[in-house]
Motif scaffolding. Structure first.
Motif, PDB file in Angstrom:
ATOM      1  N   ASP A   6       0.804  -1.219   0.000  1.00 53.33           N
ATOM      2  CA  ASP A   6       0.000   0.000   0.000  1.00 53.33           C
ATOM      3  C   ASP A   6       0.842   1.277   0.000  1.00 53.33           C
ATOM      4  O   ASP A   6       0.325   2.369   0.205  1.00 53.33           O
ATOM      5  CB  ASP A   6      -0.951   0.018   1.181  1.00 53.33           C
ATOM      6  CG  ASP A   6      -0.235  -0.030   2.527  1.00 53.33           C
ATOM      7  OD1 ASP A   6       0.993  -0.221   2.572  1.00 53.33           O
ATOM      8  OD2 ASP A   6      -0.940   0.121   3.551  1.00 53.33           O
ATOM      9  N   GLU A   8       2.032   4.076  -1.654  1.00 53.68           N
ATOM     10  CA  GLU A   8       1.655   4.765  -2.893  1.00 53.68           C
ATOM     11  C   GLU A   8       2.863   5.316  -3.638  1.00 53.68           C
ATOM     12  O   GLU A   8       2.937   5.241  -4.866  1.00 53.68           O
ATOM     13  CB  GLU A   8       0.657   5.877  -2.592  1.00 53.68           C
ATOM     14  CG  GLU A   8       0.000   6.423  -3.833  1.00 53.68           C
ATOM     15  CD  GLU A   8      -1.209   7.284  -3.527  1.00 53.68           C
ATOM     16  OE1 GLU A   8      -1.548   8.094  -4.399  1.00 53.68           O
ATOM     17  OE2 GLU A   8      -1.791   7.160  -2.442  1.00 53.68           O
ATOM     18  N   ASN A  12       3.909   4.165  -7.422  1.00 56.75           N
ATOM     19  CA  ASN A  12       4.115   5.123  -8.513  1.00 56.75           C
ATOM     20  C   ASN A  12       5.513   4.992  -9.101  1.00 56.75           C
ATOM     21  O   ASN A  12       5.694   5.072 -10.318  1.00 56.75           O
ATOM     22  CB  ASN A  12       3.846   6.550  -8.032  1.00 56.75           C
ATOM     23  CG  ASN A  12       2.367   6.850  -7.997  1.00 56.75           C
ATOM     24  OD1 ASN A  12       1.675   6.708  -8.998  1.00 56.75           O
ATOM     25  ND2 ASN A  12       1.877   7.262  -6.855  1.00 56.75           N
ATOM     26  N   GLN A  32      -6.793   1.887  -4.927  1.00 53.26           N
ATOM     27  CA  GLN A  32      -5.431   2.292  -5.275  1.00 53.26           C
ATOM     28  C   GLN A  32      -5.058   1.759  -6.660  1.00 53.26           C
ATOM     29  O   GLN A  32      -4.473   2.470  -7.473  1.00 53.26           O
ATOM     30  CB  GLN A  32      -4.463   1.781  -4.212  1.00 53.26           C
ATOM     31  CG  GLN A  32      -3.109   2.418  -4.237  1.00 53.26           C
ATOM     32  CD  GLN A  32      -2.312   2.031  -3.011  1.00 53.26           C
ATOM     33  OE1 GLN A  32      -2.333   0.880  -2.582  1.00 53.26           O
ATOM     34  NE2 GLN A  32      -1.612   2.992  -2.445  1.00 53.26           N
ATOM     35  N   LYS A  35      -6.609   3.840  -9.436  1.00 56.93           N
ATOM     36  CA  LYS A  35      -5.841   5.065  -9.705  1.00 56.93           C
ATOM     37  C   LYS A  35      -4.609   4.760 -10.549  1.00 56.93           C
ATOM     38  O   LYS A  35      -4.287   5.484 -11.493  1.00 56.93           O
ATOM     39  CB  LYS A  35      -5.402   5.715  -8.391  1.00 56.93           C
ATOM     40  CG  LYS A  35      -6.518   6.319  -7.600  1.00 56.93           C
ATOM     41  CD  LYS A  35      -5.964   6.884  -6.294  1.00 56.93           C
ATOM     42  CE  LYS A  35      -7.061   7.190  -5.311  1.00 56.93           C
ATOM     43  NZ  LYS A  35      -6.512   7.615  -4.006  1.00 56.93           N
ATOM     44  N   LEU A  36      -3.915   3.683 -10.202  1.00 57.95           N
ATOM     45  CA  LEU A  36      -2.683   3.329 -10.923  1.00 57.95           C
ATOM     46  C   LEU A  36      -2.959   2.960 -12.376  1.00 57.95           C
ATOM     47  O   LEU A  36      -2.159   3.261 -13.259  1.00 57.95           O
ATOM     48  CB  LEU A  36      -1.963   2.189 -10.209  1.00 57.95           C
ATOM     49  CG  LEU A  36      -1.396   2.526  -8.831  1.00 57.95           C
ATOM     50  CD1 LEU A  36      -0.941   1.268  -8.113  1.00 57.95           C
ATOM     51  CD2 LEU A  36      -0.261   3.536  -8.932  1.00 57.95           C
TER      52      LEU A  36
END
Length: 106
Positions: A6, A8, A12, A32, A35-36
């Protein structure tokens, strides 16, 4: 790379340094992951993870697709549990709706 699932910033970084990202761990955050997928090339998408993380939604989806599955009932209260006993009989397994895997949550 060594980071939590987790993290982030690490996710990224992984996306930025990779042409393609795949996964096999189903208990990562579907939000998550969603979003990725908007930022990086993740061909598996997020929809399957979103569906599979909720055992009730998974069972209902399979049922709607006319897939043969074992009988199931949703249990939220003690009264629901008593109704499940009447409907299913013994033996049966009670599972958590979220967060279980490989026998965890049963």
């Amino acid at each position: 790379m060594h980071a939590n699932y987790d993290d982030e910033q690490a996710l990224n970084q992984l996306g930025e340094n990779s042409d393609v990202v795949t996964y096999e761990f189903e208990n990562m955050s579907s939000e998550q992951l969603k979003k990725l997928t908007q930022l990086y090339h993740i061909p598996q998408g997020y929809q399957a993870i979103e569906l599979l993380q909720d055992r009730l939604t998974e069972k209902q989806t399979l049922l709607e697709a006319n897939t043969q599955i074992v009988p199931f009932v949703q249990i939220q209260t003690n009264q629901d549990l008593l109704k499940a006993i009447e409907k299913l009989g013994f033996p049966f397994i009670v599972k958590t709706r979220f967060g279980g895997y490989d026998g965890k949550g049963q």
